[in-house]
Scaffold this motif. Structure first.
Motif, PDB file in Angstrom:
ATOM      1  N   SER A   1       0.897  -1.194   0.109  1.00 51.52           N
ATOM      2  CA  SER A   1       0.002   0.091  -0.008  1.00 51.52           C
ATOM      3  C   SER A   1       0.759   1.423  -0.011  1.00 51.52           C
ATOM      4  O   SER A   1       0.623   2.322  -0.715  1.00 51.52           O
ATOM      5  CB  SER A   1      -0.889  -0.068   1.272  1.00 51.52           C
ATOM      6  OG  SER A   1      -0.331   0.126   2.404  1.00 51.52           O
ATOM      7  N   LEU A   2       2.069   1.070   0.616  1.00 44.45           N
ATOM      8  CA  LEU A   2       2.878   2.355   0.552  1.00 44.45           C
ATOM      9  C   LEU A   2       3.636   2.572  -0.862  1.00 44.45           C
ATOM     10  O   LEU A   2       3.530   3.849  -1.291  1.00 44.45           O
ATOM     11  CB  LEU A   2       4.146   1.978   1.417  1.00 44.45           C
ATOM     12  CG  LEU A   2       3.745   2.210   2.919  1.00 44.45           C
ATOM     13  CD1 LEU A   2       4.975   1.656   3.718  1.00 44.45           C
ATOM     14  CD2 LEU A   2       3.503   3.535   3.398  1.00 44.45           C
ATOM     15  N   ASP A   3       3.432   1.517  -1.552  1.00 47.76           N
ATOM     16  CA  ASP A   3       3.973   1.602  -3.074  1.00 47.76           C
ATOM     17  C   ASP A   3       2.946   2.355  -3.630  1.00 47.76           C
ATOM     18  O   ASP A   3       3.406   3.218  -4.641  1.00 47.76           O
ATOM     19  CB  ASP A   3       4.630   0.185  -3.490  1.00 47.76           C
ATOM     20  CG  ASP A   3       5.264   0.235  -4.773  1.00 47.76           C
ATOM     21  OD1 ASP A   3       6.009   1.197  -4.979  1.00 47.76           O
ATOM     22  OD2 ASP A   3       5.236  -0.474  -5.645  1.00 47.76           O
ATOM     23  N   VAL A   4       1.807   1.899  -3.658  1.00 43.87           N
ATOM     24  CA  VAL A   4       0.725   2.555  -4.458  1.00 43.87           C
ATOM     25  C   VAL A   4       0.652   3.887  -3.952  1.00 43.87           C
ATOM     26  O   VAL A   4       0.406   4.932  -4.811  1.00 43.87           O
ATOM     27  CB  VAL A   4      -0.556   1.859  -4.169  1.00 43.87           C
ATOM     28  CG1 VAL A   4      -1.792   2.821  -4.546  1.00 43.87           C
ATOM     29  CG2 VAL A   4      -0.599   0.360  -4.654  1.00 43.87           C
ATOM     30  N   HIS A   5       0.825   4.349  -2.746  1.00 48.56           N
ATOM     31  CA  HIS A   5       0.485   5.651  -2.055  1.00 48.56           C
ATOM     32  C   HIS A   5       1.644   6.568  -2.643  1.00 48.56           C
ATOM     33  O   HIS A   5       1.434   7.626  -3.289  1.00 48.56           O
ATOM     34  CB  HIS A   5       0.515   5.643  -0.735  1.00 48.56           C
ATOM     35  CG  HIS A   5       0.935   7.061   0.051  1.00 48.56           C
ATOM     36  ND1 HIS A   5      -0.565   7.677   0.043  1.00 48.56           N
ATOM     37  CD2 HIS A   5       1.446   7.835   0.654  1.00 48.56           C
ATOM     38  CE1 HIS A   5      -0.318   9.116   0.541  1.00 48.56           C
ATOM     39  NE2 HIS A   5       0.917   9.059   0.932  1.00 48.56           N
TER      40      HIS A   5
ATOM     41  N   LYS B   1       3.394   6.034  -5.446  1.00 50.52           N
ATOM     42  CA  LYS B   1       3.101   6.511  -6.920  1.00 50.52           C
ATOM     43  C   LYS B   1       2.183   7.639  -7.168  1.00 50.52           C
ATOM     44  O   LYS B   1       2.016   8.542  -8.189  1.00 50.52           O
ATOM     45  CB  LYS B   1       2.753   5.308  -7.532  1.00 50.52           C
ATOM     46  CG  LYS B   1       3.766   4.159  -7.809  1.00 50.52           C
ATOM     47  CD  LYS B   1       3.455   3.020  -8.529  1.00 50.52           C
ATOM     48  CE  LYS B   1       4.378   1.997  -8.419  1.00 50.52           C
ATOM     49  NZ  LYS B   1       4.224   0.637  -8.833  1.00 50.52           N
ATOM     50  N   GLU B   2       1.089   7.917  -6.188  1.00 51.94           N
ATOM     51  CA  GLU B   2       0.203   8.829  -6.330  1.00 51.94           C
ATOM     52  C   GLU B   2       0.778  10.267  -5.747  1.00 51.94           C
ATOM     53  O   GLU B   2       0.082  11.247  -5.770  1.00 51.94           O
ATOM     54  CB  GLU B   2      -0.894   8.529  -5.617  1.00 51.94           C
ATOM     55  CG  GLU B   2      -1.764   7.259  -5.984  1.00 51.94           C
ATOM     56  CD  GLU B   2      -2.978   6.603  -5.091  1.00 51.94           C
ATOM     57  OE1 GLU B   2      -3.104   7.398  -3.886  1.00 51.94           O
ATOM     58  OE2 GLU B   2      -3.603   5.764  -5.383  1.00 51.94           O
TER      59      GLU B   2
ATOM     60  N   PRO C   1       7.471  12.901  -5.596  1.00 51.37           N
ATOM     61  CA  PRO C   1       8.645  12.326  -5.136  1.00 51.37           C
ATOM     62  C   PRO C   1       8.994  12.789  -3.753  1.00 51.37           C
ATOM     63  O   PRO C   1       8.886  14.115  -3.601  1.00 51.37           O
ATOM     64  CB  PRO C   1       9.572  12.470  -6.106  1.00 51.37           C
ATOM     65  CG  PRO C   1       9.085  12.829  -7.310  1.00 51.37           C
ATOM     66  CD  PRO C   1       7.583  13.322  -7.084  1.00 51.37           C
ATOM     67  N   GLY C   2       9.236  11.937  -2.969  1.00 49.42           N
ATOM     68  CA  GLY C   2       9.624  12.629  -1.712  1.00 49.42           C
ATOM     69  C   GLY C   2      10.411  11.225  -0.800  1.00 49.42           C
ATOM     70  O   GLY C   2      10.880  10.336  -1.408  1.00 49.42           O
ATOM     71  N   MET C   3      10.777  11.486   0.418  1.00 45.78           N
ATOM     72  CA  MET C   3      11.512  10.498   1.301  1.00 45.78           C
ATOM     73  C   MET C   3      10.725   9.038   0.876  1.00 45.78           C
ATOM     74  O   MET C   3      11.611   8.175   0.752  1.00 45.78           O
ATOM     75  CB  MET C   3      11.380  10.800   2.693  1.00 45.78           C
ATOM     76  CG  MET C   3      12.265   9.667   3.288  1.00 45.78           C
ATOM     77  SD  MET C   3      13.886   9.581   3.023  1.00 45.78           S
ATOM     78  CE  MET C   3      14.558  11.342   3.109  1.00 45.78           C
ATOM     79  N   LEU C   4       9.606   8.781   0.829  1.00 44.06           N
ATOM     80  CA  LEU C   4       8.997   7.476   0.880  1.00 44.06           C
ATOM     81  C   LEU C   4       9.308   7.025  -0.574  1.00 44.06           C
ATOM     82  O   LEU C   4       9.553   5.613  -0.529  1.00 44.06           O
ATOM     83  CB  LEU C   4       7.455   7.657   1.062  1.00 44.06           C
ATOM     84  CG  LEU C   4       6.605   6.237   0.702  1.00 44.06           C
ATOM     85  CD1 LEU C   4       7.270   5.009   1.885  1.00 44.06           C
ATOM     86  CD2 LEU C   4       5.223   6.274   1.027  1.00 44.06           C
ATOM     87  N   SER C   5       9.205   7.665  -1.342  1.00 45.01           N
ATOM     88  CA  SER C   5       9.743   7.287  -2.827  1.00 45.01           C
ATOM     89  C   SER C   5      11.244   6.693  -3.032  1.00 45.01           C
ATOM     90  O   SER C   5      11.642   5.871  -3.554  1.00 45.01           O
ATOM     91  CB  SER C   5       9.463   8.360  -3.839  1.00 45.01           C
ATOM     92  OG  SER C   5       8.168   8.532  -4.161  1.00 45.01           O
TER      93      SER C   5
END
Length: 138
Positions: A23-27, A29-30, A33-37
């Protein structure tokens, strides 16, 4: 100290963001770009390096099997496989070290054990007292 595996890193990312990796991967992509990406990209590279290590380790074991002979033709394959294995290990180690350091710097802060004294408002600054020279100039 051995490098963290992609599974361990995935768990740390899930703990940090409080959601499963899928779910983090889907989030990510929406969102812009940031730290999660960045973390997910590093995790992907780490997981790819681990799979590459497995493939080349198995292939190298096949090529140098004790019951088989290594012909002149196969020597180049052994060397190439060993080189690729070494490159994958270097990528894995670098990525694991980097992503672990980033995750450690992003860890949730632990609340202090003692509460600090309540902040007091600063005392008001008194207005300047007019002097005789400023009073006469008006």
């Amino acid at each position: 100290m051995s490098p963290a595996t992609s599974t361990e890193i995935a768990g740390q990312i899930e703990d940090l963001y409080g959601a499963p990796l899928a779910s983090l991967d889907v989030h990510a992509k929406e969102q812009p770009p940031g730290m999660l990406s960045a973390l997910l990209g590093m995790h992907h590279t780490l997981a790819l390096a681990e799979r590459t290590i497995t493939v080349h380790r198995e292939r190298l074991a096949q090529l140098v099997h004790p019951e088989g002979e290594i012909s002149a033709f196969e020597v180049s394959h052994v060397l190439d496989c060993a080189r690729r294995l070494a490159e994958a290990v270097a990528v894995r180690d670098t990525q694991a070290t980097s992503v672990a350091a980033v995750l450690q710097s992003l860890g949730r802060a632990v609340a202090p054990q003692t509460s600090p004294a309540p902040a007091t408002a600063p005392a008001p600054v008194p207005a300047p007292v007019p002097t005789a020279s400023t009073a006469l100039s008006r």
